[in-house]
Design a protein around this motif. Structure first.
Motif, PDB file in Angstrom:
ATOM      1  N   LEU A 186      24.914 -68.579  -7.403  1.00 50.00           N
ATOM      2  CA  LEU A 186      24.068 -67.418  -7.675  1.00 50.00           C
ATOM      3  C   LEU A 186      24.838 -66.121  -7.478  1.00 50.00           C
ATOM      4  O   LEU A 186      24.782 -65.208  -8.323  1.00 50.00           O
ATOM      5  CB  LEU A 186      22.848 -67.457  -6.741  1.00 50.00           C
ATOM      6  N   MET A 187      25.590 -66.033  -6.403  1.00 51.66           N
ATOM      7  CA  MET A 187      26.289 -64.789  -6.073  1.00 51.66           C
ATOM      8  C   MET A 187      27.414 -64.494  -7.060  1.00 51.66           C
ATOM      9  O   MET A 187      27.623 -63.347  -7.460  1.00 51.66           O
ATOM     10  CB  MET A 187      26.797 -64.856  -4.635  1.00 51.66           C
ATOM     11  N   THR A 188      28.116 -65.539  -7.495  1.00 53.41           N
ATOM     12  CA  THR A 188      29.200 -65.328  -8.465  1.00 53.41           C
ATOM     13  C   THR A 188      28.628 -64.962  -9.832  1.00 53.41           C
ATOM     14  O   THR A 188      29.186 -64.133 -10.548  1.00 53.41           O
ATOM     15  CB  THR A 188      30.079 -66.591  -8.569  1.00 53.41           C
ATOM     16  N   ALA A 189      27.521 -65.584 -10.203  1.00 49.95           N
ATOM     17  CA  ALA A 189      26.865 -65.215 -11.462  1.00 49.95           C
ATOM     18  C   ALA A 189      26.443 -63.751 -11.426  1.00 49.95           C
ATOM     19  O   ALA A 189      26.611 -63.012 -12.415  1.00 49.95           O
ATOM     20  CB  ALA A 189      25.666 -66.118 -11.722  1.00 49.95           C
ATOM     21  N   ARG A 190      25.911 -63.300 -10.292  1.00 50.40           N
ATOM     22  CA  ARG A 190      25.543 -61.886 -10.174  1.00 50.40           C
ATOM     23  C   ARG A 190      26.778 -60.994 -10.254  1.00 50.40           C
ATOM     24  O   ARG A 190      26.724 -59.908 -10.843  1.00 50.40           O
ATOM     25  CB  ARG A 190      24.777 -61.648  -8.871  1.00 50.40           C
ATOM     26  N   ASP A 191      27.894 -61.450  -9.682  1.00 44.11           N
ATOM     27  CA  ASP A 191      29.149 -60.698  -9.838  1.00 44.11           C
ATOM     28  C   ASP A 191      29.503 -60.530 -11.312  1.00 44.11           C
ATOM     29  O   ASP A 191      29.791 -59.427 -11.781  1.00 44.11           O
ATOM     30  CB  ASP A 191      30.314 -61.440  -9.157  1.00 44.11           C
ATOM     31  N   ARG A 192      29.488 -61.647 -12.034  1.00 47.54           N
ATOM     32  CA  ARG A 192      29.941 -61.648 -13.425  1.00 47.54           C
ATOM     33  C   ARG A 192      29.028 -60.821 -14.315  1.00 47.54           C
ATOM     34  O   ARG A 192      29.469 -60.269 -15.323  1.00 47.54           O
ATOM     35  CB  ARG A 192      30.005 -63.080 -13.965  1.00 47.54           C
ATOM     36  N   LEU A 193      27.753 -60.729 -13.943  1.00 41.42           N
ATOM     37  CA  LEU A 193      26.782 -60.009 -14.765  1.00 41.42           C
ATOM     38  C   LEU A 193      26.599 -58.560 -14.324  1.00 41.42           C
ATOM     39  O   LEU A 193      25.808 -57.826 -14.915  1.00 41.42           O
ATOM     40  CB  LEU A 193      25.429 -60.730 -14.713  1.00 41.42           C
ATOM     41  N   GLY A 194      27.318 -58.135 -13.279  1.00 39.57           N
ATOM     42  CA  GLY A 194      27.147 -56.780 -12.772  1.00 39.57           C
ATOM     43  C   GLY A 194      25.797 -56.596 -12.102  1.00 39.57           C
ATOM     44  O   GLY A 194      25.198 -55.520 -12.169  1.00 39.57           O
TER      45      GLY A 194
END
Length: 410
Positions: free
Chosen positions: A170-178
């Protein structure tokens, strides 16, 4: 056009063997507050400071999304160095990012070795829709359930994921999506000005979440914590193929929405499609659903039903489905079968799916037909599989041929 980005450098690939020999630092991600306080004490943080330090770390990890102690600006430099010496807050390696022609994204994440094990890989999918964005998270590497229509089920179980590994998807996906605020502006907004891109999460990726109950519970309680990632429990859905003993605990101890991978209305057929049915047949499964804590018209159970041509798509099947669910506040997601290389199944004809949906609707149940998303990058329901068993070019061509021929076309 499908975009695929291989994010693994040659240097990283060459170092994979060496990484297994590096000393393993525990991650603060995935720890409860009490566990974090205890870990800080073992690292030398004075007892009188621990509650404050946990509060600071919780904010930096889950509100700001920081993945490096050096960016935690309200913590002294000496303490940041001390924390970095004992712990990690790093993300998994992003090996590959694929972007479908419909905007769906699929990431291949690689996690470092645990103990004497080797690095493992899982897939996570982001589905953007109007007004919402859903992240499909994996709970295991591989799967034990061997559902005959599911690509993931063809990969043997390697191991359970930890709470940290579930959360960092979840946290990495939020990173990638800004989707995290800028860590460099401590007074900035909690979420980007345009709002969150990830509004919902579903435990519907690789694996059976209820065979990894404790780690999934821990991760989802942190994801729904109001002082951190702050996702509403009504926007978190856990999908199970029917691990009956853990269904009540899911509602009682986690309190999220429940989805059941049903796919058949007779035990003989479900035994073949979803083999866990041999252990927990439909009568036991339906009884567990009726007893799900908090069940109401406002908190319905979702029943997932993949549409397989000439297998489970008759009007008689629809009638039996209505009878089976009688008395359960429910909605039925009809899922056009998503093809994958080597499958023996085909998707039901579109007209058949519509007639099936009409019958269920007329019986009083919402039965949306799920729009297939990310099929061209094998990101759709039932298609996930670790790229450690990377799809060969011939498999991609076979999938494209199947799509062109209309197999699974909806």
């Amino acid at each position: 056009m499908t975009l695929s980005i291989d994010l693994t450098s040659a240097q990283t690939r060459a170092s994979l063997g060496a990484s297994a020999r590096l000393p393993e630092k525990p991650s603060l991600v995935g720890m409860s507050r009490d566990e974090m306080a205890e870990a800080l004490g073992e690292a030398g943080v004075p007892e009188r400071q621990r509650r404050m330090r946990v509060q600071q770390l919780w904010h930096w990890l889950y509100v700001r999304g920081v993945s490096d102690f050096s960016q935690m600006f309200n913590i002294s430099k000496d303490l940041r160095v001390q924390l970095d010496r004992h712990f990690t807050v790093a993300r998994p390696e992003v090996v590959e990012e694929q972007i479908s022609n419909d905007g769906t994204r699929k990431w291949l994440f690689r996690f470092p070795p645990r103990g004497a094990g080797r690095p493992v890989e899982v897939e996570t999918v982001y589905i953007p829709e109007e007004g919402r964005g859903t992240l499909c998270i994996s709970s295991q590497v591989g799967c034990t359930l061997t559902c005959s229509f599911c690509h993931t089920g063809t990969q043997k179980l390697v191991r359970n994921l930890t709470a940290e590994e579930i959360l960092t998807q979840l946290m990495t996906a939020r990173d990638r999506l800004g989707d995290f605020p800028d860590a460099g502006t401590p007074d900035g907004a909690i979420v980007p000005a345009e709002g969150r891109k990830i509004t919902n999460i579903v435990m519907m990726g690789m694996g059976e979440p209820l065979y990894n109950f404790e780690a999934v519970k821990k991760a989802l309680l942190i994801a729904s914590d109001g002082d951190g990632l702050s996702l509403s429990k009504r926007r978190i859905t856990l999908s199970t193929s029917g691990v009956v003993p853990e269904i009540f605990r899911t509602g009682d101890e986690i309190g999220v929405m429940l989805a059941i991978s049903l796919h058949a209305v007779r035990d003989d057929l479900r035994d073949m499609l979803v083999p866990i049915n041999k252990k927990y047949p439909l009568e036991q499964l339906m009884d567990a659903c009726r007893k799900y804590p908090g069940l109401s018209n406002a908190r319905r159970i979702t029943f997932e039903y993949v549409m397989l041509r000439d297998v489970n798509d008759s009007i008689d099947d629809a009638k039996e489905l209505v009878r089976l669910l009688r008395g359960i506040p429910a909605k039925i997601n009809l899922i056009p079968f998503n093809p994958w290389p080597g499958t023996n199944y085909q998707c039901s004809e579109w007209e058949t799916i519509e007639k099936f949906a009409d019958y269920i609707n007329q019986a009083g149940y919402a039965s949306p037909i799920r729009t297939p998303r990310g099929r061209d990058i094998l990101a759709a329901c039932g298609q996930l599989k670790s790229e450690s068993e990377r799809m060969r070019k011939s498999d991609r061509l076979a999938l494209e041929a199947m799509m062109i021929a209309g197999h699974g076309e909806a």
